[in-house]
Design a protein around this motif. Sequence first.
Motif, PDB file in Angstrom:
ATOM      1  N   ASN A  36       4.541  15.878   2.776  1.00 54.67           N
ATOM      2  CA  ASN A  36       3.361  16.646   2.351  1.00 54.67           C
ATOM      3  C   ASN A  36       2.858  16.277   0.956  1.00 54.67           C
ATOM      4  OD1 ASN A  36       3.327  18.195   4.778  1.00 54.67           O
ATOM      5  ND2 ASN A  36       4.956  19.478   3.946  1.00 54.67           N
ATOM      6  N   THR A  37       3.417  15.223   0.358  1.00 61.59           N
ATOM      7  CA  THR A  37       2.914  14.746  -0.926  1.00 61.59           C
ATOM      8  C   THR A  37       2.015  13.539  -0.688  1.00 61.59           C
ATOM      9  OG1 THR A  37       4.888  15.500  -2.103  1.00 61.59           O
ATOM     10  CG2 THR A  37       3.512  13.867  -3.215  1.00 61.59           C
ATOM     11  N   ASN A  38       0.724  13.703  -0.969  1.00 60.09           N
ATOM     12  CA  ASN A  38      -0.254  12.653  -0.753  1.00 60.09           C
ATOM     13  C   ASN A  38      -0.324  11.765  -1.988  1.00 60.09           C
ATOM     14  OD1 ASN A  38      -2.847  11.217  -0.550  1.00 60.09           O
ATOM     15  ND2 ASN A  38      -3.286  12.612   1.150  1.00 60.09           N
ATOM     16  N   ILE A  39      -0.284  10.454  -1.776  1.00 55.52           N
ATOM     17  CA  ILE A  39      -0.299   9.531  -2.902  1.00 55.52           C
ATOM     18  C   ILE A  39      -1.552   9.690  -3.757  1.00 55.52           C
ATOM     19  CG2 ILE A  39      -1.377   7.624  -1.623  1.00 55.52           C
ATOM     20  CD1 ILE A  39       0.487   5.713  -3.168  1.00 55.52           C
TER      21      ILE A  39
ATOM     22  N   HIS B  31       0.838  -1.205   0.000  1.00 51.54           N
ATOM     23  CA  HIS B  31       0.000   0.000   0.000  1.00 51.54           C
ATOM     24  C   HIS B  31       0.871   1.252   0.000  1.00 51.54           C
ATOM     25  CE1 HIS B  31      -4.094  -1.466   0.202  1.00 51.54           C
ATOM     26  NE2 HIS B  31      -3.758  -2.354   1.119  1.00 51.54           N
ATOM     27  N   MET B  32       1.946   1.240   0.769  1.00 52.38           N
ATOM     28  CA  MET B  32       2.837   2.401   0.821  1.00 52.38           C
ATOM     29  C   MET B  32       3.523   2.640  -0.518  1.00 52.38           C
ATOM     30  SD  MET B  32       4.594   2.068   4.603  1.00 52.38           S
ATOM     31  CE  MET B  32       5.435   3.662   4.459  1.00 52.38           C
ATOM     32  N   LEU B  33       3.729   1.585  -1.282  1.00 58.32           N
ATOM     33  CA  LEU B  33       4.345   1.700  -2.602  1.00 58.32           C
ATOM     34  C   LEU B  33       3.338   2.109  -3.674  1.00 58.32           C
ATOM     35  CD1 LEU B  33       6.530  -1.544  -2.551  1.00 58.32           C
ATOM     36  CD2 LEU B  33       7.348   0.799  -2.311  1.00 58.32           C
ATOM     37  N   GLY B  34       2.065   2.042  -3.348  1.00 58.15           N
ATOM     38  CA  GLY B  34       1.033   2.348  -4.327  1.00 58.15           C
ATOM     39  C   GLY B  34       0.677   1.169  -5.212  1.00 58.15           C
TER      40      GLY B  34
ATOM     41  N   ALA C 188       4.811  11.862  -8.118  1.00 55.19           N
ATOM     42  CA  ALA C 188       5.665  12.655  -7.233  1.00 55.19           C
ATOM     43  C   ALA C 188       5.894  11.917  -5.913  1.00 55.19           C
ATOM     44  CB  ALA C 188       5.038  14.020  -6.977  1.00 55.19           C
ATOM     45  N   TYR C 189       4.849  11.269  -5.419  1.00 57.08           N
ATOM     46  CA  TYR C 189       4.951  10.483  -4.184  1.00 57.08           C
ATOM     47  C   TYR C 189       5.972   9.356  -4.352  1.00 57.08           C
ATOM     48  CZ  TYR C 189       3.452   7.048  -0.629  1.00 57.08           C
ATOM     49  OH  TYR C 189       3.418   6.126   0.390  1.00 57.08           O
ATOM     50  N   ARG C 190       5.871   8.612  -5.451  1.00 58.20           N
ATOM     51  CA  ARG C 190       6.760   7.455  -5.658  1.00 58.20           C
ATOM     52  C   ARG C 190       8.217   7.866  -5.855  1.00 58.20           C
ATOM     53  NH1 ARG C 190       2.853   3.915  -9.665  1.00 58.20           N
ATOM     54  NH2 ARG C 190       1.863   2.638  -8.035  1.00 58.20           N
ATOM     55  N   ARG C 191       8.448   9.057  -6.411  1.00 60.84           N
ATOM     56  CA  ARG C 191       9.827   9.504  -6.608  1.00 60.84           C
ATOM     57  C   ARG C 191      10.508   9.857  -5.280  1.00 60.84           C
ATOM     58  NH1 ARG C 191       7.919  11.650 -11.592  1.00 60.84           N
ATOM     59  NH2 ARG C 191       7.322  13.633 -10.613  1.00 60.84           N
ATOM     60  N   LYS C 192       9.740   9.935  -4.217  1.00 57.12           N
ATOM     61  CA  LYS C 192      10.303  10.227  -2.902  1.00 57.12           C
ATOM     62  C   LYS C 192      10.752   8.965  -2.159  1.00 57.12           C
ATOM     63  CE  LYS C 192       7.617  14.487  -2.225  1.00 57.12           C
ATOM     64  NZ  LYS C 192       8.733  15.425  -2.057  1.00 57.12           N
ATOM     65  N   LEU C 193      10.552   7.797  -2.783  1.00 57.16           N
ATOM     66  CA  LEU C 193      10.927   6.549  -2.120  1.00 57.16           C
ATOM     67  C   LEU C 193      11.625   5.604  -3.078  1.00 57.16           C
ATOM     68  CD1 LEU C 193       8.845   3.989  -2.959  1.00 57.16           C
ATOM     69  CD2 LEU C 193       7.248   5.352  -1.639  1.00 57.16           C
TER      70      LEU C 193
ATOM     71  N   TYR D 168      20.759   2.045 -15.572  1.00 53.95           N
ATOM     72  CA  TYR D 168      20.229   3.086 -16.456  1.00 53.95           C
ATOM     73  C   TYR D 168      18.705   3.148 -16.407  1.00 53.95           C
ATOM     74  CZ  TYR D 168      24.852   3.549 -18.656  1.00 53.95           C
ATOM     75  OH  TYR D 168      26.183   3.787 -18.892  1.00 53.95           O
ATOM     76  N   MET D 169      18.064   1.978 -16.322  1.00 53.52           N
ATOM     77  CA  MET D 169      16.607   1.943 -16.263  1.00 53.52           C
ATOM     78  C   MET D 169      16.107   2.613 -14.978  1.00 53.52           C
ATOM     79  SD  MET D 169      14.019  -1.339 -16.228  1.00 53.52           S
ATOM     80  CE  MET D 169      14.630  -1.837 -14.621  1.00 53.52           C
ATOM     81  N   THR D 170      16.781   2.338 -13.864  1.00 48.46           N
ATOM     82  CA  THR D 170      16.422   2.970 -12.597  1.00 48.46           C
ATOM     83  C   THR D 170      16.600   4.486 -12.687  1.00 48.46           C
ATOM     84  OG1 THR D 170      17.120   0.984 -11.395  1.00 48.46           O
ATOM     85  CG2 THR D 170      16.901   3.024 -10.125  1.00 48.46           C
ATOM     86  N   ALA D 171      17.714   4.898 -13.276  1.00 52.18           N
ATOM     87  CA  ALA D 171      17.980   6.326 -13.429  1.00 52.18           C
ATOM     88  C   ALA D 171      16.891   7.011 -14.247  1.00 52.18           C
ATOM     89  CB  ALA D 171      19.342   6.523 -14.086  1.00 52.18           C
ATOM     90  N   MET D 172      16.472   6.363 -15.315  1.00 55.56           N
ATOM     91  CA  MET D 172      15.443   6.929 -16.177  1.00 55.56           C
ATOM     92  C   MET D 172      14.126   7.097 -15.421  1.00 55.56           C
ATOM     93  SD  MET D 172      14.259   5.557 -19.943  1.00 55.56           S
ATOM     94  CE  MET D 172      13.754   3.949 -19.312  1.00 55.56           C
ATOM     95  N   ALA D 173      13.795   6.122 -14.587  1.00 59.38           N
ATOM     96  CA  ALA D 173      12.538   6.171 -13.838  1.00 59.38           C
ATOM     97  C   ALA D 173      12.509   7.327 -12.841  1.00 59.38           C
ATOM     98  CB  ALA D 173      12.318   4.842 -13.110  1.00 59.38           C
ATOM     99  N   TYR D 174      13.688   7.738 -12.370  1.00 60.00           N
ATOM    100  CA  TYR D 174      13.766   8.791 -11.355  1.00 60.00           C
ATOM    101  C   TYR D 174      14.348  10.097 -11.906  1.00 60.00           C
ATOM    102  CZ  TYR D 174      12.497   5.517  -7.649  1.00 60.00           C
ATOM    103  OH  TYR D 174      11.824   4.617  -6.847  1.00 60.00           O
ATOM    104  N   ASN D 175      14.419  10.203 -13.229  1.00 63.86           N
ATOM    105  CA  ASN D 175      14.922  11.421 -13.880  1.00 63.86           C
ATOM    106  C   ASN D 175      16.340  11.775 -13.435  1.00 63.86           C
ATOM    107  OD1 ASN D 175      12.517  11.877 -15.350  1.00 63.86           O
ATOM    108  ND2 ASN D 175      11.576  12.870 -13.570  1.00 63.86           N
ATOM    109  N   ILE D 176      17.183  10.748 -13.347  1.00 64.14           N
ATOM    110  CA  ILE D 176      18.600  10.932 -13.031  1.00 64.14           C
ATOM    111  C   ILE D 176      19.395  10.696 -14.314  1.00 64.14           C
ATOM    112  CG2 ILE D 176      20.533  10.125 -11.605  1.00 64.14           C
ATOM    113  CD1 ILE D 176      18.404   8.975  -9.658  1.00 64.14           C
TER     114      ILE D 176
END
Length: 244
Positions: free
Chosen positions: A63-66, A47-50, A72-77, A97-105
């Motif tokens: 302060n970001t509600n899922i 549930h916490m992961l959505g 935005a919520y998921r990018r915080k975890l 690289y795939m992880t980086a792409m998912a988090y805009n790194i």
Amino acid sequence: MSVKVEHLTGGYGKKPVIKDINFELEQGEIVGLIGLNGAGKSTTIKHMLGLLQPTEGELVISNTNIKEDVEAYRRKLSYIPEAPVIYDELTLEEHIYMTAMAYNISREEALNRAKPLLKTFRLQDQMKIFPSHFSKGMKQKVMIICAFIVDPELYIIDEPFLGLDPLGIQSMLDLMVDKKKEGRTVLMSTHILATAERYCDRFIIIDQGEIVAIGNLAELRDQTNMHDKTLDEIYIEVTQGGNR
């Protein structure tokens, strides 16, 4: 930064698996989520992961509600699952690289962050290898590296030590402590209670889908009237020794 889980109720069907779960996680602490198999730990985490939709409750990170902005919520975890999730067609480098792409790194930043982790887990010579051929412990190290290059506000870690050798376990614990010192927050589900007692600041004990005790070791001892007892002893009492 704080993480709020308020009145969380949900599960997989009409009958809830977890019922009215409430807790907060503060910046710069490691919190152990502990309970028997089937107690509701993994359901709470999903549930916490959505990954699951609650029937009731609120989930908030800084302060970001899922419900208001799930991306935005998921990018915080970031999340380290109990069983490694490996893509057969991707090399270790491509997993990064795939992880980086998912988090805009950027790729460059991801590699810079990955280098010390790769060295720590002795995978620096495996970048072009497909992790589908790795041992379970090596696959778990891939999950750890990918989670820690993200550098999020909250790390959710589900049974992180399964399959790891003693050096890998200590390296994982050292990473958690380093992130705590940086002001990050770690929620760790584990059955290795001696390690949890040593490294966690607080504990959430869940049983039959409900929180039955929460606090640091001194507070748990006061709540259960089990002074000078270990976390193991308190855990057994509140999950098996009572009238539940």
